[in-house]
Scaffold this motif. Sequence first.
Motif, PDB file in Angstrom:
ATOM      1  N   HIS A  76     -45.473 -31.302 -45.418  1.00 11.13           N
ATOM      2  CA  HIS A  76     -44.898 -32.316 -44.532  1.00 11.13           C
ATOM      3  C   HIS A  76     -45.252 -31.908 -43.105  1.00 11.13           C
ATOM      4  CE1 HIS A  76     -42.340 -34.969 -42.419  1.00 11.13           C
ATOM      5  NE2 HIS A  76     -41.401 -34.074 -42.132  1.00 11.13           N
ATOM      6  N   ARG A 107     -45.719 -25.242 -35.880  1.00 13.15           N
ATOM      7  CA  ARG A 107     -45.210 -23.867 -36.025  1.00 13.15           C
ATOM      8  C   ARG A 107     -44.659 -23.644 -37.437  1.00 13.15           C
ATOM      9  NH1 ARG A 107     -40.831 -22.832 -31.942  1.00 13.15           N
ATOM     10  NH2 ARG A 107     -40.636 -25.086 -31.743  1.00 13.15           N
ATOM     11  N   ILE A 108     -43.994 -24.649 -37.996  1.00 16.35           N
ATOM     12  CA  ILE A 108     -43.467 -24.527 -39.369  1.00 16.35           C
ATOM     13  C   ILE A 108     -44.639 -24.485 -40.356  1.00 16.35           C
ATOM     14  CG2 ILE A 108     -42.058 -25.627 -41.166  1.00 16.35           C
ATOM     15  CD1 ILE A 108     -40.432 -26.981 -38.917  1.00 16.35           C
ATOM     16  N   THR A 145     -40.787 -35.281 -19.707  1.00 18.62           N
ATOM     17  CA  THR A 145     -41.453 -34.345 -20.606  1.00 18.62           C
ATOM     18  C   THR A 145     -42.884 -34.174 -20.150  1.00 18.62           C
ATOM     19  OG1 THR A 145     -41.873 -33.818 -22.924  1.00 18.62           O
ATOM     20  CG2 THR A 145     -42.211 -36.112 -22.301  1.00 18.62           C
ATOM     21  N   ASN A 194     -43.918 -30.051 -37.643  1.00 17.75           N
ATOM     22  CA  ASN A 194     -44.107 -29.135 -36.510  1.00 17.75           C
ATOM     23  C   ASN A 194     -45.167 -28.112 -36.897  1.00 17.75           C
ATOM     24  OD1 ASN A 194     -43.794 -26.867 -34.727  1.00 17.75           O
ATOM     25  ND2 ASN A 194     -41.825 -27.723 -34.118  1.00 17.75           N
ATOM     26  N   TRP A 238     -45.486 -29.242 -22.928  1.00 12.84           N
ATOM     27  CA  TRP A 238     -44.275 -28.896 -23.691  1.00 12.84           C
ATOM     28  C   TRP A 238     -44.420 -29.361 -25.139  1.00 12.84           C
ATOM     29  CZ3 TRP A 238     -40.557 -30.597 -26.966  1.00 12.84           C
ATOM     30  CH2 TRP A 238     -39.416 -29.799 -27.124  1.00 12.84           C
ATOM     31  N   GLY A 269     -32.592 -30.365 -33.497  1.00  8.58           N
ATOM     32  CA  GLY A 269     -33.908 -29.822 -33.854  1.00  8.58           C
ATOM     33  C   GLY A 269     -33.912 -28.351 -34.244  1.00  8.58           C
ATOM     34  N   LYS A 270     -33.240 -27.537 -33.461  1.00  8.15           N
ATOM     35  CA  LYS A 270     -33.250 -26.090 -33.718  1.00  8.15           C
ATOM     36  C   LYS A 270     -32.634 -25.757 -35.074  1.00  8.15           C
ATOM     37  CE  LYS A 270     -33.481 -22.759 -29.969  1.00  8.15           C
ATOM     38  NZ  LYS A 270     -34.846 -23.141 -29.807  1.00  8.15           N
ATOM     39  N   CYS A 298     -37.610 -37.470 -44.919  1.00  7.11           N
ATOM     40  CA  CYS A 298     -38.959 -36.867 -44.859  1.00  7.11           C
ATOM     41  C   CYS A 298     -39.384 -36.249 -46.188  1.00  7.11           C
ATOM     42  CB  CYS A 298     -39.027 -35.818 -43.758  1.00  7.11           C
ATOM     43  SG  CYS A 298     -38.782 -36.519 -42.129  1.00  7.11           S
ATOM     44  N   ASN A 354     -44.996 -36.734 -36.644  1.00  8.67           N
ATOM     45  CA  ASN A 354     -44.230 -36.688 -37.893  1.00  8.67           C
ATOM     46  C   ASN A 354     -44.052 -38.119 -38.407  1.00  8.67           C
ATOM     47  OD1 ASN A 354     -42.267 -36.506 -39.865  1.00  8.67           O
ATOM     48  ND2 ASN A 354     -40.949 -35.099 -38.716  1.00  8.67           N
ATOM     49  N   ARG A 388     -35.612 -37.552 -25.244  1.00 10.43           N
ATOM     50  CA  ARG A 388     -36.907 -36.843 -25.267  1.00 10.43           C
ATOM     51  C   ARG A 388     -36.979 -35.793 -26.371  1.00 10.43           C
ATOM     52  NH1 ARG A 388     -36.681 -32.391 -20.326  1.00 10.43           N
ATOM     53  NH2 ARG A 388     -34.867 -31.297 -21.126  1.00 10.43           N
ATOM     54  N   ARG A 423     -44.581 -26.725 -28.305  1.00 11.76           N
ATOM     55  CA  ARG A 423     -43.439 -26.625 -29.233  1.00 11.76           C
ATOM     56  C   ARG A 423     -43.700 -27.268 -30.589  1.00 11.76           C
ATOM     57  NH1 ARG A 423     -38.563 -24.604 -26.792  1.00 11.76           N
ATOM     58  NH2 ARG A 423     -39.271 -23.938 -24.747  1.00 11.76           N
ATOM     59  N   THR A 424     -44.644 -28.233 -30.660  1.00 11.65           N
ATOM     60  CA  THR A 424     -44.800 -28.992 -31.907  1.00 11.65           C
ATOM     61  C   THR A 424     -46.232 -29.092 -32.419  1.00 11.65           C
ATOM     62  OG1 THR A 424     -45.241 -31.152 -30.878  1.00 11.65           O
ATOM     63  CG2 THR A 424     -42.931 -30.522 -31.105  1.00 11.65           C
TER      64      THR A 424
END
Length: 326
Positions: free
Chosen positions: A253, A258-259, A32, A256, A36, A218-219, A116, A283, A155, A40-41
Motif C-alpha cells: 500500500h 518511509r513506511i 506547506t 508513505n 516538507w 498521522g503519527k 486502505c 495515497n 495540510r 516526510r512522505t
Amino acid sequence: MTMRALIAGCGGYLPERAVSNEELAREHGLDTTDAWIVERTGIRRRHIAAPGETASSMAAAAARRALERARLPAEAVDCVIVATATPDSAFPATAVRVQQHLGITRGFGFDVSAACTGFVYALGVADSLIRTGAARCALVIGAEVFSRIMDWTDRGTCVLFGDGAGAVVLVAGEGKGDASDRGILSTHLHSDGRHGDILYVDGGAGSNGACGKLRMAGKEVFRHAVSKLAAVVDEALAANGLGHEDVRWLVPHQANLRIIEAMGKKLRLPPERVVVTVDRHANTSAASIPLALAEADASGRLERGDLIVMEAIGGGLTWGAALARY
Ligand code: UT7
C-alpha cells in the motif's frame, strides 16, 4: 488438487489531471512546501478526478485494461468486487455499476469497505469464492476519489491522498496445494476497532447524512503501520512455509515512502524489487496496490512464478497481507 485464483491480468486508471505539491499548495492556499511533503512522505504529485469522474467510472476503465491484459471478454466475468471508501452512492454498489459500465448481466457484484486495506480484503473474498467454486472469473478492483473527502484546509491530510483505480482479473486454475502453486497463496486479514478514531471519516449516510471528511492522527497511524505490517507479512510467509529470501516483489500500500522503505529493508529486498508509485500517485487508498501491480505488470518486470507480497493498513484500523505467485 487445490483450486487456486490465478492472476490473469492487471490494469490501472488515473485521472488525466496530475497536480504537483506546489500547485496543490497554491490552489488551496496551504501553508506547506514541496520540500516538507517530499521529505516526510515521498509524494511529489497526485492525480485528481475531473468533475464527472466517479469510483465506478474509474473502476470500469481500470477493469477494461485488466481484461485486455488477460485477453478475456467482459462476459467471462462472473464476480465483481470493488474495494472503495468513496462509492458513487450508498447503493447500488459501485461493483454493480461497474458491471453495467462493462455490459455484464450475469453473476454478481458487491463492494468491500475496509479503507486502505480494502483491496487486500477484496482479494481475500475473491480467493475464497474461487476456491469454493462460487466464482470462476473475478474482477477485483480498488477505486477511490479521496479528493472528494479531503478537508482542503487541513495540510496534515490533504497533501497525502490522490484519486485512481486499479483492477486485477482472477481466474480459477488447479494447483498442487503447496507454496509452489501460482495464484493467490493466502490472505491474512485483521481489524481492531479500538483504534477507529485515529483514521476515520467524520460523517456518513447513516449517521448525519453527510459525506464527511477524512481525519487522521498521522503519527499514531504511522506507529501502528510499522509494527502491524511487519507482523502480518511474517504471518503470511510462515503460513506458507516461506521466508524473506523467497520474496521476489513487495507491492505495498502506498501511504508513505518511509513506511515502504522500512518494509523493503525488513524483507531484505533491494530497492528495485519494491514497487513504488507513491511519488507520482500519492495515497490512493484501496486503489494503491492494484495500481502498483498494474504498473509493475505493464513494465514487464513481473515474471511467471515470482512471489509477490502485498500489504496494507488503513482506517478501522484494518490491516492485512496477501501472498501471490505470479
Ligand atoms: O493510508 C492509510 C495509512 N496512512 C498512513 O500510513 C499515514 C501514516 N502517517 C504518516 O505518513 C505521517 O505521520 C505523516 C506524513 C502524515 C506526517 O508526518 P510526521 O513526520 O508524522 O509529521 P507530524 O504529523 O508529526 O507533523 C510534524 C510537523 C507538525 O508541526 P509541529 O507541531 O512540529 O510544529 C505539523 O503541524 O509538521 C507539521 N505539518 C506540516 N508542515 C508542512 C503537518 N503537515 C504539514 C504540511 N506541511 N503539509
